[in-house]
Design an enzyme around this catalytic site. Structure first.
Site: not given
Ligand code: AMP
Length: 399
Positions: A7, A91, A180, A208, A241, A285, A331, A333, A335, A384
């Site tokens: 990627n 990708r 996505h 997503h 965004r 977070r 991320g 969804g 966590n 992915e």
């Molecule tokens: P991704 O682009 O799928 O890697 O998602 C990254 C994003 O997931 C981060 O910028 C966080 O905003 C979010 N994230 C990761 N862990 C948590 C968590 N435990 N609680 C809330 N948001 C989270």
């Protein structure tokens, strides 16, 4: 067959090496600061040590060479020699209208990828560079392109067209493409398996939610609508965004700030979304912490996100005239139990009931709805890389 999944970004390169027998991850890693100085983090999964050091990477070719050197090295390696790698899966962000599925890369495909550069000026050149770098280092090893946009090519005209003069579509290819796609495809297939029904009989909505977020309506296994559009800025408010906003805001802001369209577009891409509203962070977070400490703008940014997701889900229920399952992934969804719970509060009219205990679990494919819930709600960690590796294997073995 062992498959290297790549990627490529403009200055970064993420990779995974998978053994398709048992779909086992052998190693993964990241090259950063390519073209600046270069740093490699290589994580073998066989108990050998992690490599985390600066490595000169003037171009992506040196980055790929460094990755292959580590994959085969006596100290950090997971394979004896490069010849064990049967294929490379890339990708690729934008396949335009040309690619509705993954393809083996040849000269004609490279030309088509170059034609898509105006549609994804930041991403496709990096993907092309990555493919060329692999060719330079790995020679004739088969390479496959897996597109973020391909899954959405099944959208009907009423979903992908913008209500602007038709010639902008025919002459300039302006339409909704959606992104996505690899993730939406993976989680919807998994959801059907979990629900024990053929995907052809299901209406699913996949959320997503990560740094970039998009929602997809999947009817009978096919994408019929999605929230990202001509570019990934559209749809939901995201980390940085803006998502959907009134287009006249651009002209108004330009007149009142003296900034041109390019500068404003950068602000809408990089300084907007929940970061722009909260002034705190793009990371959910940090927003949770700030909101719990009484920061009203952080709370507002989170509220706006939950509301936008719920509204979009509702619109896709209408678009499909029903829904059987809703999936949370990526991320946020995967966590954030609070985010899922807040969104589902809007959806009780669908007969959705969330099981609070199940909603606390992490890192596995689970139902978070109760037995009685009329619509099933699932958390499915996306993968992915696995989809890219599977497509690559299928295409190469089908030769
Ligand atoms: P991704 O682009 O799928 O890697 O998602 C990254 C994003 O997931 C981060 O910028 C966080 O905003 C979010 N994230 C990761 N862990 C948590 C968590 N435990 N609680 C809330 N948001 C989270």
């Amino acid at each position: 067959m062992k498959i290297l999944v790549i990627n490529c970004g403009s200055s970064s390169l993420k990779y995974q090496l998978l053994d398709m027998e048992g779909e086992k991850l052998l190693a993964k890693g990241l090259c950063e600061r390519i073209g600046i100085d270069g740093h490699l983090t290589h994580k073998p999964q066989n108990g050998r040590p992690v490599f985390n050091e600066d490595v000169p990477m003037p171009t992506h070719t040196e980055a790929i060479a460094a990755v292959l050197e580590k994959l085969t090295s006596p100290e950090y390696g997971v394979v004896e020699s490069m010849s064990e790698i049967g294929a490379v899966g890339h990708r690729v962000v934008h396949g335009g209208e040309k690619f509705a599925c993954s393809v083996r890369i040849d000269d004609a495909v490279m030309d088509a990828l170059a034609e898509c550069i105006p549609l994804a000026p930041l991403h496709n050149p990096a993907n092309i560079t990555g493919i060329n770098a692999c060719k330079a280092v790995m020679g004739d090893v088969p390479q496959v392109a897996v597109f973020d946009t391909a899954f959405h090519q099944t959208m009907p005209g009423k979903a992908f067209m913008y209500p602007i003069p038709y010639s902008y579509y025919t002459d300039l290819k302006v339409r909704r493409y959606g992104f996505h796609g690899t993730s939406h495809r993976y989680v919807s297939k998994r959801a059907a398996e979990m629900m024990g029904k053929p995907i052809e009989e299901l209406k699913l909505i996949s959320c997503h939610m990560g740094n970039g977020s998009s929602i997809c309506a999947i009817d009978g296994g096919k994408s019929v609508d999605t929230s990202m559009g001509f570019t990934p800025i559209a749809g939901l408010p995201m980390g940085t965004r803006c998502g959907d906003i009134d287009v006249s805001i651009l002209e108004y802001l330009s007149a009142n700030t003296g900034k041109n369209i390019k500068e404003l577009t950068t602000i809408l891409n990089k300084m907007s979304g929940v970061l722009g509203v909260s002034g705190v962070s793009s990371d959910f977070r940090d927003l949770d912490v700030a909101a719990n400490q009484g920061n009203d703008r952080a709370r507002l940014a989170l509220d706006m996100f939950h509301y936008a997701v719920a509204k979009t889900v509702g619109s896709y229920v209408a678009a499909m005239n029903g829904v059987d399952g809703i999936i949370f992934t990526a991320g946020i969804g995967e966590n954030s139990a609070t985010t899922r719970a807040e969104i589902c509060k809007y959806l009780t009219y669908l007969g959705i009931e969330i099981c609070p205990e199940c909603n606390k679990k992490r890192g596995e494919d689970i139902f978070i709805s109760t037995e009685d819930s009329k619509v099933k709600v699932m958390v499915i960690p996306t993968n992915e890389e696995l989809v890219i590796a599977r497509d690559t294997r299928d295409i190469v073995e089908g030769l």
